[in-house]
Design an enzyme around this catalytic site. Structure first.
Site, mmCIF file in Angstrom:
data_model
loop_
_atom_site.group_PDB
_atom_site.id
_atom_site.type_symbol
_atom_site.label_atom_id
_atom_site.label_comp_id
_atom_site.label_asym_id
_atom_site.label_seq_id
_atom_site.Cartn_x
_atom_site.Cartn_y
_atom_site.Cartn_z
ATOM 1 N N PRO A 44 -6.379 11.270 15.348
ATOM 2 C CA PRO A 44 -6.698 12.692 15.465
ATOM 3 C C PRO A 44 -5.932 13.586 14.494
ATOM 4 O O PRO A 44 -4.746 13.390 14.253
ATOM 5 C CB PRO A 44 -6.337 13.016 16.919
ATOM 6 C CG PRO A 44 -5.480 11.895 17.382
ATOM 7 C CD PRO A 44 -5.888 10.695 16.593
ATOM 8 N N ASN A 45 -6.675 14.544 13.975
ATOM 9 C CA ASN A 45 -6.178 15.630 13.122
ATOM 10 C C ASN A 45 -5.854 15.201 11.699
ATOM 11 O O ASN A 45 -5.548 16.046 10.858
ATOM 12 C CB ASN A 45 -4.963 16.337 13.763
ATOM 13 C CG ASN A 45 -5.327 16.969 15.085
ATOM 14 O OD1 ASN A 45 -6.302 17.705 15.164
ATOM 15 N ND2 ASN A 45 -4.596 16.650 16.140
ATOM 16 N N ARG A 69 -3.603 21.505 5.791
ATOM 17 C CA ARG A 69 -2.635 22.246 6.607
ATOM 18 C C ARG A 69 -1.297 21.495 6.604
ATOM 19 O O ARG A 69 -1.249 20.310 6.336
ATOM 20 C CB ARG A 69 -3.141 22.342 8.064
ATOM 21 C CG ARG A 69 -4.523 22.992 8.208
ATOM 22 C CD ARG A 69 -4.426 24.499 8.274
ATOM 23 N NE ARG A 69 -3.539 24.937 9.338
ATOM 24 C CZ ARG A 69 -3.923 25.093 10.611
ATOM 25 N NH1 ARG A 69 -5.158 24.866 10.950
ATOM 26 N NH2 ARG A 69 -3.057 25.504 11.509
ATOM 27 N N ASN A 97 -3.034 4.578 11.129
ATOM 28 C CA ASN A 97 -2.191 5.706 11.498
ATOM 29 C C ASN A 97 -2.853 6.308 12.735
ATOM 30 O O ASN A 97 -3.846 7.032 12.613
ATOM 31 C CB ASN A 97 -2.108 6.730 10.369
ATOM 32 C CG ASN A 97 -1.179 7.881 10.734
ATOM 33 O OD1 ASN A 97 -0.821 8.060 11.902
ATOM 34 N ND2 ASN A 97 -0.787 8.665 9.742
ATOM 35 N N ALA A 153 -1.328 11.292 16.891
ATOM 36 C CA ALA A 153 -0.602 11.549 18.139
ATOM 37 C C ALA A 153 -0.902 10.511 19.224
ATOM 38 O O ALA A 153 -0.117 10.367 20.184
ATOM 39 C CB ALA A 153 -0.924 12.953 18.640
ATOM 40 N N GLU A 194 1.075 -0.543 11.274
ATOM 41 C CA GLU A 194 1.133 0.849 11.741
ATOM 42 C C GLU A 194 1.803 1.702 10.658
ATOM 43 O O GLU A 194 2.870 1.337 10.157
ATOM 44 C CB GLU A 194 1.950 0.892 13.040
ATOM 45 C CG GLU A 194 2.148 2.285 13.609
ATOM 46 C CD GLU A 194 3.055 2.271 14.848
ATOM 47 O OE1 GLU A 194 3.473 1.170 15.294
ATOM 48 O OE2 GLU A 194 3.370 3.370 15.341
ATOM 49 N N HIS A 254 2.989 5.710 9.486
ATOM 50 C CA HIS A 254 3.178 7.145 9.729
ATOM 51 C C HIS A 254 3.641 7.808 8.449
ATOM 52 O O HIS A 254 4.606 7.339 7.819
ATOM 53 C CB HIS A 254 4.183 7.390 10.853
ATOM 54 C CG HIS A 254 3.697 6.834 12.152
ATOM 55 N ND1 HIS A 254 2.681 7.413 12.860
ATOM 56 C CD2 HIS A 254 4.036 5.702 12.804
ATOM 57 C CE1 HIS A 254 2.422 6.672 13.927
ATOM 58 N NE2 HIS A 254 3.223 5.625 13.912
ATOM 59 N N ARG A 268 12.017 13.570 13.761
ATOM 60 C CA ARG A 268 11.264 14.677 14.342
ATOM 61 C C ARG A 268 11.523 14.758 15.855
ATOM 62 O O ARG A 268 12.497 14.208 16.347
ATOM 63 C CB ARG A 268 9.774 14.517 13.999
ATOM 64 C CG ARG A 268 9.552 14.500 12.470
ATOM 65 C CD ARG A 268 8.091 14.384 12.121
ATOM 66 N NE ARG A 268 7.349 15.571 12.545
ATOM 67 C CZ ARG A 268 6.016 15.633 12.572
ATOM 68 N NH1 ARG A 268 5.294 14.584 12.179
ATOM 69 N NH2 ARG A 268 5.407 16.724 12.971
HETATM 70 O O1 CA2 Z 1 3.503 11.048 10.477
HETATM 71 C C1 CA2 Z 1 2.385 10.673 10.841
HETATM 72 O O2 CA2 Z 1 1.601 10.080 10.098
HETATM 73 C C2 CA2 Z 1 1.909 10.982 12.266
HETATM 74 O O3 CA2 Z 1 1.198 9.846 12.738
HETATM 75 C C3 CA2 Z 1 0.991 12.180 12.153
HETATM 76 C C4 CA2 Z 1 0.502 12.682 13.519
HETATM 77 C C5 CA2 Z 1 1.681 12.910 14.467
HETATM 78 O O4 CA2 Z 1 1.200 13.270 15.751
HETATM 79 C C6 CA2 Z 1 2.555 11.672 14.575
HETATM 80 O O5 CA2 Z 1 3.642 11.973 15.416
HETATM 81 C C7 CA2 Z 1 3.060 11.240 13.214
HETATM 82 C C8 CA2 Z 1 -0.243 14.002 13.363
HETATM 83 C C9 CA2 Z 1 -1.391 13.931 12.443
HETATM 84 C C10 CA2 Z 1 -1.889 15.322 12.223
HETATM 85 O O6 CA2 Z 1 -2.121 15.474 10.847
HETATM 86 C C11 CA2 Z 1 -2.173 16.727 10.345
HETATM 87 C C12 CA2 Z 1 -2.281 16.833 8.987
HETATM 88 C C13 CA2 Z 1 -2.320 18.081 8.420
HETATM 89 C C14 CA2 Z 1 -2.270 19.217 9.206
HETATM 90 C C15 CA2 Z 1 -2.175 19.092 10.572
HETATM 91 C C16 CA2 Z 1 -2.130 17.853 11.153
#
Ligand code: CA2
Length: 150
Positions: free
Chosen positions: A15-16, A23, A79, A82, A103, A105, A112
């Site tokens: 997700p995201n 962003r 990846n 969340a 995996e 990240h 964090r």
């Molecule tokens: O560091 C990573 O790759 C994460 O998997 C990214 C996730 C986060 O919840 C993990 O804790 C670590 C979030 C991905 C959201 O990606 C975005 C990218 C640009 C703007 C907003 C969100």
């Protein structure tokens, strides 16, 4: 599969991650998910592998893709976004397919918030790459190829 390819690698994004490069560049950098896809394809092609690339904001779609990979892919780079920190179902899918899973990240989750320090996926992943930015996906593809051969 053509004679020149060795197999396919599934690269999954949760997700995201469709917002990558659009962003929060201070956390996730300026490269887009399309850039990441190109990096993965180039890294895989060096060893004769193809890449299937998928991003979804839906847990069930990711689980279905992991199940489908069981008979079609040599392994998975994921990846989970969340869902890393919340999803027993995704971890069960990973352990259920018995494929090597790497995996990845982008950020160093250990620098964090505390809720990002635990991953349900790490216990069932072959390898974990954190904090290498989008190059982590390249490292993930290379590590998967190292594990499966070539
Ligand atoms: O560091 C990573 O790759 C994460 O998997 C990214 C996730 C986060 O919840 C993990 O804790 C670590 C979030 C991905 C959201 O990606 C975005 C990218 C640009 C703007 C907003 C969100």
């Amino acid at each position: 599969m053509s004679e020149t390819t060795t197999g396919s690698i599934l690269v999954l994004n949760g997700p995201n991650l469709n917002l990558l490069g659009i962003r929060e560049p201070q956390t996730y950098g300026r490269e887009t998910l399309a850039d990441v896809e190109a990096l993965c394809r180039t890294a895989a092609a060096k060893a004769g592998y193809e890449v299937e690339f998928l991003q979804s904001n839906h847990e069930g779609v990711l689980i279905d893709a992991i199940h489908a990979a069981r008979t079609t892919m040599v392994g998975i780079v994921i990846n989970p976004g969340a869902f890393t920190h919340t999803s027993v179902a995704l971890a069960d899918a990973v352990s259920g397919v018995q494929l090597p899973v790497i995996e990845v990240h982008i950020s160093n989750v250990h620098q964090r918030e505390a809720f990002r320090h635990h991953s349900y996926i790490s216990a069932v992943a072959a390898s974990v790459i954190v904090g290498a930015g989008t190059n982590g996906y390249v490292l993930g593809v290379e590590q998967l190829i190292h594990l499966v051969g070539r």
